[in-house]
Design an enzyme around this catalytic site. Structure first.
Site, PDB file in Angstrom:
ATOM      1  N   LYS A   1       8.684   5.896  -0.998  1.00  0.00           N
ATOM      2  CA  LYS A   1       7.844   3.658  -1.475  1.00  0.00           C
ATOM      3  C   LYS A   1       6.320   4.693  -2.544  1.00  0.00           C
ATOM      4  O   LYS A   1       6.349   4.730  -3.838  1.00  0.00           O
ATOM      5  CB  LYS A   1       6.928   2.597  -0.703  1.00  0.00           C
ATOM      6  CG  LYS A   1       5.812   2.283  -1.694  1.00  0.00           C
ATOM      7  CD  LYS A   1       4.738   0.996  -0.968  1.00  0.00           C
ATOM      8  CE  LYS A   1       3.647   1.827  -0.024  1.00  0.00           C
ATOM      9  NZ  LYS A   1       2.403   1.688  -0.484  1.00  0.00           N
TER      10      LYS A   1
ATOM     11  N   ARG B   1      -2.563  -0.245  -4.204  1.00  0.00           N
ATOM     12  CA  ARG B   1      -3.232   0.779  -4.489  1.00  0.00           C
ATOM     13  C   ARG B   1      -2.668   1.856  -5.730  1.00  0.00           C
ATOM     14  O   ARG B   1      -3.650   2.823  -6.276  1.00  0.00           O
ATOM     15  CB  ARG B   1      -3.534   1.535  -3.369  1.00  0.00           C
ATOM     16  CG  ARG B   1      -4.326   3.222  -2.989  1.00  0.00           C
ATOM     17  CD  ARG B   1      -6.201   2.602  -2.800  1.00  0.00           C
ATOM     18  NE  ARG B   1      -6.392   3.865  -2.753  1.00  0.00           N
ATOM     19  CZ  ARG B   1      -8.106   4.574  -3.049  1.00  0.00           C
ATOM     20  NH1 ARG B   1      -8.471   3.312  -3.210  1.00  0.00           N
ATOM     21  NH2 ARG B   1      -7.906   5.383  -2.962  1.00  0.00           N
TER      22      ARG B   1
ATOM     23  N   ARG C   1     -11.506   2.009   0.580  1.00  0.00           N
ATOM     24  CA  ARG C   1     -10.309   2.361  -0.858  1.00  0.00           C
ATOM     25  C   ARG C   1     -11.197   2.507  -1.958  1.00  0.00           C
ATOM     26  O   ARG C   1     -11.204   2.055  -2.912  1.00  0.00           O
ATOM     27  CB  ARG C   1      -9.837   1.668  -0.955  1.00  0.00           C
ATOM     28  CG  ARG C   1      -8.720   0.814   0.112  1.00  0.00           C
ATOM     29  CD  ARG C   1      -8.044   1.329   1.466  1.00  0.00           C
ATOM     30  NE  ARG C   1      -6.908   2.366   1.006  1.00  0.00           N
ATOM     31  CZ  ARG C   1      -5.535   2.142   0.825  1.00  0.00           C
ATOM     32  NH1 ARG C   1      -5.496   0.415   1.301  1.00  0.00           N
ATOM     33  NH2 ARG C   1      -5.150   2.910   0.383  1.00  0.00           N
TER      34      ARG C   1
ATOM     35  N   ILE D   1     -12.744   4.784  -4.893  1.00  0.00           N
ATOM     36  CA  ILE D   1     -11.638   6.578  -5.982  1.00  0.00           C
ATOM     37  C   ILE D   1     -12.980   7.695  -6.371  1.00  0.00           C
ATOM     38  O   ILE D   1     -12.709   7.879  -7.674  1.00  0.00           O
ATOM     39  CB  ILE D   1     -11.458   5.719  -7.232  1.00  0.00           C
ATOM     40  CG1 ILE D   1     -11.641   4.819  -7.884  1.00  0.00           C
ATOM     41  CG2 ILE D   1     -10.216   4.836  -6.484  1.00  0.00           C
ATOM     42  CD1 ILE D   1     -12.010   4.074  -8.825  1.00  0.00           C
TER      43      ILE D   1
ATOM     44  N   THR E   1      -7.633  13.462  -0.241  1.00  0.00           N
ATOM     45  CA  THR E   1      -7.362  12.342  -0.976  1.00  0.00           C
ATOM     46  C   THR E   1      -5.734  12.584  -0.874  1.00  0.00           C
ATOM     47  O   THR E   1      -5.713  13.157  -2.066  1.00  0.00           O
ATOM     48  CB  THR E   1      -7.915  11.637  -1.614  1.00  0.00           C
ATOM     49  OG1 THR E   1      -7.598  10.793  -2.560  1.00  0.00           O
ATOM     50  CG2 THR E   1      -8.613  12.194  -2.398  1.00  0.00           C
ATOM     51  N   VAL E   2      -4.881  11.593  -1.137  1.00  0.00           N
ATOM     52  CA  VAL E   2      -3.352  11.821  -0.867  1.00  0.00           C
ATOM     53  C   VAL E   2      -3.435  11.209  -3.063  1.00  0.00           C
ATOM     54  O   VAL E   2      -2.571  11.928  -3.428  1.00  0.00           O
ATOM     55  CB  VAL E   2      -2.257  10.911  -0.530  1.00  0.00           C
ATOM     56  CG1 VAL E   2      -1.162  10.539  -1.222  1.00  0.00           C
ATOM     57  CG2 VAL E   2      -2.533  11.280   1.490  1.00  0.00           C
TER      58      VAL E   2
ATOM     59  N   ARG F   1       5.681  -5.289   0.497  1.00  0.00           N
ATOM     60  CA  ARG F   1       5.387  -4.827  -0.317  1.00  0.00           C
ATOM     61  C   ARG F   1       5.590  -3.279   0.271  1.00  0.00           C
ATOM     62  O   ARG F   1       5.476  -2.104  -0.789  1.00  0.00           O
ATOM     63  CB  ARG F   1       3.528  -3.915   0.034  1.00  0.00           C
ATOM     64  CG  ARG F   1       2.255  -5.627  -0.551  1.00  0.00           C
ATOM     65  CD  ARG F   1       1.124  -5.537  -0.270  1.00  0.00           C
ATOM     66  NE  ARG F   1       1.214  -3.791  -0.903  1.00  0.00           N
ATOM     67  CZ  ARG F   1       0.128  -3.025  -0.268  1.00  0.00           C
ATOM     68  NH1 ARG F   1      -0.651  -3.658   0.674  1.00  0.00           N
ATOM     69  NH2 ARG F   1       0.044  -1.811  -0.418  1.00  0.00           N
TER      70      ARG F   1
HETATM   71  C1  EPZ Z   1      -3.142   6.882   0.211  1.00  0.00           C
HETATM   72  O1  EPZ Z   1      -3.431   6.172   0.315  1.00  0.00           O
HETATM   73  C2  EPZ Z   1      -1.811   5.588   0.740  1.00  0.00           C
HETATM   74  N1  EPZ Z   1      -0.939   5.546  -0.205  1.00  0.00           N
HETATM   75  C3  EPZ Z   1      -1.781   5.302   1.906  1.00  0.00           C
HETATM   76  O2  EPZ Z   1      -0.387   4.622   2.747  1.00  0.00           O
HETATM   77  C4  EPZ Z   1      -2.061   6.256   3.375  1.00  0.00           C
HETATM   78  O3  EPZ Z   1      -2.473   5.447   3.810  1.00  0.00           O
HETATM   79  C5  EPZ Z   1      -3.123   7.087   2.739  1.00  0.00           C
HETATM   80  O4  EPZ Z   1      -2.402   7.637   1.143  1.00  0.00           O
HETATM   81  C6  EPZ Z   1      -3.168   8.175   3.785  1.00  0.00           C
HETATM   82  O5  EPZ Z   1      -2.305   9.324   4.012  1.00  0.00           O
HETATM   83  C7  EPZ Z   1      -0.951   6.061  -1.223  1.00  0.00           C
HETATM   84  O6  EPZ Z   1       0.001   6.120  -1.863  1.00  0.00           O
HETATM   85  C8  EPZ Z   1      -0.250   4.167  -2.273  1.00  0.00           C
HETATM   86  P1  EPZ Z   1      -6.437   8.695   1.046  1.00  0.00           P
HETATM   87  P2  EPZ Z   1      -4.996   6.227  -0.850  1.00  0.00           P
HETATM   88  O7  EPZ Z   1      -7.198   8.708  -0.641  1.00  0.00           O
HETATM   89  O8  EPZ Z   1      -4.549   7.978  -1.598  1.00  0.00           O
HETATM   90  C9  EPZ Z   1     -11.033   8.336   1.693  1.00  0.00           C
HETATM   91  C10 EPZ Z   1       1.023   3.385   2.871  1.00  0.00           C
HETATM   92  O9  EPZ Z   1       0.727   2.233   3.680  1.00  0.00           O
HETATM   93  N2  EPZ Z   1     -11.245   8.904  -0.141  1.00  0.00           N
HETATM   94  O10 EPZ Z   1      -5.945   9.972   0.870  1.00  0.00           O
HETATM   95  O11 EPZ Z   1      -6.055   5.634  -1.219  1.00  0.00           O
HETATM   96  C11 EPZ Z   1     -10.427   6.868   1.963  1.00  0.00           C
HETATM   97  O12 EPZ Z   1     -11.061   6.349   1.733  1.00  0.00           O
HETATM   98  C12 EPZ Z   1      -0.733   3.405   2.280  1.00  0.00           C
HETATM   99  O13 EPZ Z   1       1.802   2.810   2.729  1.00  0.00           O
HETATM  100  C13 EPZ Z   1     -12.817   8.308  -0.393  1.00  0.00           C
HETATM  101  O14 EPZ Z   1     -13.433   8.877   0.586  1.00  0.00           O
HETATM  102  O15 EPZ Z   1      -5.818   7.252   0.636  1.00  0.00           O
HETATM  103  C14 EPZ Z   1      -9.838   7.170   3.396  1.00  0.00           C
HETATM  104  O16 EPZ Z   1     -11.162   6.932   4.045  1.00  0.00           O
HETATM  105  C15 EPZ Z   1      -2.116   2.825   3.460  1.00  0.00           C
HETATM  106  N3  EPZ Z   1     -13.056   8.732  -1.609  1.00  0.00           N
HETATM  107  C16 EPZ Z   1      -9.059   8.575   2.497  1.00  0.00           C
HETATM  108  O17 EPZ Z   1     -10.329   9.313   1.975  1.00  0.00           O
HETATM  109  C17 EPZ Z   1     -11.754   8.867  -2.830  1.00  0.00           C
HETATM  110  O18 EPZ Z   1     -12.234   8.577  -3.676  1.00  0.00           O
HETATM  111  C18 EPZ Z   1      -7.655   8.959   2.733  1.00  0.00           C
HETATM  112  O19 EPZ Z   1      -7.545   8.846   1.801  1.00  0.00           O
HETATM  113  C19 EPZ Z   1     -10.274   8.340  -2.114  1.00  0.00           C
HETATM  114  C20 EPZ Z   1     -10.374   8.544  -1.232  1.00  0.00           C
END
Ligand code: EPZ
Length: 439
Positions: free
Chosen positions: A35, A103, A132, A134, A174-175, A411
């Site tokens: 996904k 997301r 969450r 950005i 951040t992914v 989802r």
């Molecule tokens: C991706 O979310 C995945 N979703 C999530 O999977 C996954 O849990 C997450 O990466 C971590 O591996 C998708 O790929 C669609 P992050 P993402 O940005 O990109 C902080 C699932 O179950 N952060 O890597 O939203 C954030 O708050 C979902 O499939 C900032 O502070 O996660 C978090 O603490 C759930 N500022 C950390 O970084 C930002 O601008 C990692 O978040 C962005 C993120």
């Protein structure tokens, strides 16, 4: 062949999942495409004249993304496992009623900027597992010189004429932040350096796709050196791409096998993406036989307690934390789970406790004292991976479990009910809401 709206109508009917106690699982289960790889690739389809994605998972989040593509002007056709996207982009605004649902919608910011140089996206939604934010996405866009305006919950962004800075370092890994930066750079000519990037396999799947488009991307550690010969040279292409297997779905079934496998064979996996999961399952006592594209898993005599800490890839994935908590609820001893990625990702602990689990949460650490057995109960899916944890708990529990808000499961897992039934489990999707069901 059905349209996305027809699929959505069918899937959104279901409100509850009935799960009966299961003594063992055996046979084969085939994992779907990832996904979290499909979502950035769907956004990346805006960069192409035509894109065919194979091993495509049809589930709520990818269907929402397909709806957005249609609204942006693309022609999309869906069949089992394949999505074809054709045509040009006719508008740059992503409607909030769709982007607030998941997301992954944030990725259309980068897709639109890369394709047409401007985007209007509402703040994305997603699981209630944390703020969450950005801010990192916006900080990157600001660093290259994008201009912004905010209006009524929408972010309107334009690419700059001249690039401000060609080097950016993420403050946090951040992914989707890394993915959005890569998608945006498809719209800017020349060389860029991105530092402290995410290395999840889904990010690398997008990198492979962008290279097919004509971008140069070299990875050294967490630094990505990106070269775009020119946005025009990337455009107008017809590309075919096969999505990588879903490592989190694979991990979810491997946990099921560790609990009940006699044995269970999980197919269409890439073991190279599962290193941290496999080593922890072995330590928990599961018996694993790893082949090129499949893994055979036999249940542990007794689940051994673990000390688990979630980390960015290649560390143990936060998306597997809830599933491991369900398994460790039955361990021979006390386990400790530290969630370092999200600030509020233990909501499934309270639901598991309703089934008799003994879990104490203090900030980012959950202490799980193993109990002899879990008991079926009425529980609520608080987020996508929590719902998977509750399905696992319901299968090993005594009696019957009813899981409300089952849309969370739909989802992110394709045909989960069908796959579990194929393994001999008694699970039933119900249209009735849990609150309307007599106690
Ligand atoms: C991706 O979310 C995945 N979703 C999530 O999977 C996954 O849990 C997450 O990466 C971590 O591996 C998708 O790929 C669609 P992050 P993402 O940005 O990109 C902080 C699932 O179950 N952060 O890597 O939203 C954030 O708050 C979902 O499939 C900032 O502070 O996660 C978090 O603490 C759930 N500022 C950390 O970084 C930002 O601008 C990692 O978040 C962005 C993120």
């Amino acid at each position: 062949m059905s349209t996305a709206s027809e699929y959505l109508k069918r899937l959104n009917r279901y409100k509850t999942l009935r799960v009966k106690s299961c003594q063992s699982v055996s046979g084969l289960v085939r994992v779907s495409g990832a996904k979290n790889s499909a979502l950035p690739l769907l956004a990346a389809s805006l960069l192409t004249e035509g894109l065919t994605l194979k091993n495509f998972p049809i589930l709520l989040d990818t269907l929402y993304a397909v709806e957005i593509l249609s609204l942006l002007g693309k022609e999309v056709s869906l069949t089992e496992g394949v999505v074809s996207i054709r045509g040009g982009v006719k508008t740059y605004a992503v409607p909030s009623y769709l982007s607030a649902l998941f997301r992954g919608s944030v990725l259309f910011l980068g897709g639109l900027l890369g394709a047409i140089g401007r985007a209007k996206v509402a703040h994305p939604g997603g699981c209630p597992i944390g703020k969450r934010p950005i801010d990192q996405h916006l900080k990157f866009l600001e660093s290259v010189g994008c201009t912004f305006s905010f209006d009524g919950g929408y972010i309107y962004v334009r690419l700059p004429r001249g690039v401000k800075s060609r080097r950016f370092r993420f403050d946090v890994i951040t992914v989707t932040g890394t993915e959005n930066a890569l998608l945006t750079l498809a719209g800017l000519k020349g060389e860029f350096v991105l530092e402290n990037c995410a290395l999840e396999p889904e990010v690398l799947d997008l990198v492979e796709f962008l290279k097919k488009l004509g971008m140069g991307i070299e990875i050294e550690g967490r630094t990505f050196k990106v070269f775009n010969p020119s946005p025009e040279s990337l455009r107008g292409k017809r590309i075919s791409h096969r999505i990588i297997p879903d490592r989190i779905e694979a991990g979810t079934f491997l946990v099921l096998g560790a609990l009940l496998g006699e044995p269970l064979r999980v197919e269409n996996v890439n073991p190279n993406h599962l290193g941290s999961i496999l080593s922890l399952l072995k330590r928990a006592g599961a018996k694993l036989k790893v082949d090129k594209n499949s893994i055979k898993v036999e249940r542990a005599e007794r689940i051994k307690p673990l000390k688990v800490r979630t980390e960015p890839y290649p560390g143990f994935p936060t998306d597997m934390q809830a599933q491991f908590m369900a398994m460790l609820s039955l361990a021979d001893g006390t386990s400790e789970i530290e969630e370092t990625i999200f600030e509020n990702r233990f909501r499934h602990a309270a639901e598991l406790s309703r089934m008799g689990a003994d879990i104490e949460v203090k900030g980012r650490v959950a202490t799980v004292r193993g109990v002899r057995a879990l008991k079926g109960a009425r529980v609520n899916a608080t987020d996508l991976r929590a719902s998977a944890a509750l399905v696992l708990a319901g299968l090993v529990a005594e009696g019957e479990t009813l899981i409300g808000n089952v849309g969370q499961l739909l989802r992110g897992y394709e045909k989960m009910e069908e796959k579990l039934k194929g393994l001999g489990c008694e699970v039933y999707l119900l249209e009735k809401d849990l609150k309307d069901m007599s106690p």
